[in-house]
Scaffold this active site. Sequence first.
Site, PDB file in Angstrom:
ATOM      1  N   SER A 191      -9.194   3.168   2.542  1.00  0.00           N
ATOM      2  CA  SER A 191      -8.091   3.627   1.720  1.00  0.00           C
ATOM      3  C   SER A 191      -7.238   2.505   1.131  1.00  0.00           C
ATOM      4  O   SER A 191      -6.318   2.767   0.353  1.00  0.00           O
ATOM      5  CB  SER A 191      -7.198   4.560   2.544  1.00  0.00           C
ATOM      6  N   SER A 233     -10.414   1.334   6.734  1.00  0.00           N
ATOM      7  CA  SER A 233      -9.691   1.264   5.475  1.00  0.00           C
ATOM      8  C   SER A 233      -9.252  -0.138   5.079  1.00  0.00           C
ATOM      9  O   SER A 233      -8.852  -0.363   3.935  1.00  0.00           O
ATOM     10  CB  SER A 233      -8.468   2.191   5.519  1.00  0.00           C
ATOM     11  N   LYS A 280       0.843  -1.206   0.000  1.00  0.00           N
ATOM     12  CA  LYS A 280       0.000   0.000   0.000  1.00  0.00           C
ATOM     13  C   LYS A 280       0.876   1.253   0.000  1.00  0.00           C
ATOM     14  O   LYS A 280       1.862   1.326   0.751  1.00  0.00           O
ATOM     15  CB  LYS A 280      -0.924  -0.011   1.213  1.00  0.00           C
TER      16      LYS A 280
END
Length: 476
Positions: free
Chosen positions: A151, A175, A76
């Site tokens: 996210s 997220s 990520k």
Amino acid sequence: MDILDWDALDLSALLEARELSAVELMRATLERITAVNEDVNAIVSLRDPDRLLDEARAIDQTERRGWLHGMPLAVKDLANVEGLPTSQGSPLHARTIAPQDSVFVERMRRAGALFIGKTNTPEFGLGSHTFNSVHGATRNPYDLTRSAGGSSGGAAAALATRMVPVADGSDMMGSLRNPAAWNNVYGFRPTWGRVPSDPDGDLFLHQLSTNGPMGRSPADIAALLEVMGGWDIRQPHGLLPQMFVDRIRTNVNGLRIGWLADWGGAYPTESGVLDTCEAALDVFEQLGCQVEHIEAPFPAARLWEAWTTLRSWAIAGNLSPLFANRASRAQLKEEALWEIEQGMALSAMAVHRASVARSDWFRKALDLFAEVDVLMLPSAQVWPFPVEQRHPVGIAGQEMDTYHRWMEIVIPVSLIGLPCMSIPAGFGQQGLPMGMQLVGPPRGDLRVLQVAQAWHEATKWPAKHPPRPAQSLRLH
């Protein structure tokens, strides 16, 4: 069966037995990325394919380092991978090259992972919709006109389309959970402190966000958690390493589940969300679990006030240097500006009151877990929305007064750092996925993993309902 459809642990076993080479797996991965990623936009900062194949050839010739040996992974884009950009979705950091790995990334590298690039994220991870001005928007592989969530939206979409076998994510306000729900995969927010963050900035006060694993099975998640987790001596909080994989399978007959639904109506949901989740609860009953509907155990308004106070305080502490500089302030997105301004206006006593509310909710949660083994509620209040939309402005006729109010259903978990798995719950009438939060008691990570694995073996949602074949993932 396509090799990329195999679970990560199965792939690892094939690699260990030399029935599959890292080169073969890397080549298949790169072919899938070529076929899918242009439309989904989940993988960013992809490394040179020839260099990746060279690394795969080299690792085929080396002694096995761990269960991730030879596995292509993408990290990520909030965490650091040495030599790759860490843009954080912000033009301010688009060219920032990481000098070293983040703590958990270094652990994954030691276990044999081959890093192919990064997964997309919204700017600074703010908001559960993955779009930014650096890499663009990540699209939902089940409907390319829709959001993949966030996210960790890039990670979830990459998992769903088999561009990676497992993935890391991070979770402050859902997220790991919201994107997992919207992509028909699993996302695990571990107990706060189980996976260390980087030893930078404040190390004591901001206990809200955590890194964690994502996968297409809870067993894969358990294996990745064993690699990512464990105490780091450079940080004052943390938990010792714990083994999960060997203990993940258990009989859930008689398990007591507390179903919180929409928190007594406090969390509005779009049509079909609760119906989909409650239909999924029937599977738990077929497994012998006892499902009990629970009334709202704590005032939602008090949770929200505490959460928004502590979240804005943490974000302002992190981003205020960018706000102080006029040039960098002009490049911050509106949600970041709002959070910083809210946080900078807080008094010390306002933060104290928020922490007292959090403490009261923690005590009440302990009472709940004396009556049930796990708690459950939807992972999201809405179905995946149009990718061009910044965020939902209303749910079921109720106006959302902030950019993140539509995600409110995740904060009871985040506020007190409970372990929580988003498990696939099924699909709505439009063919879009939904998930449920499976919540354990403090430090009850193993319990959550075990219940999720029993669910997975009974349903196999990711395997039974993958996105359409790569060749049909096209925008028309």
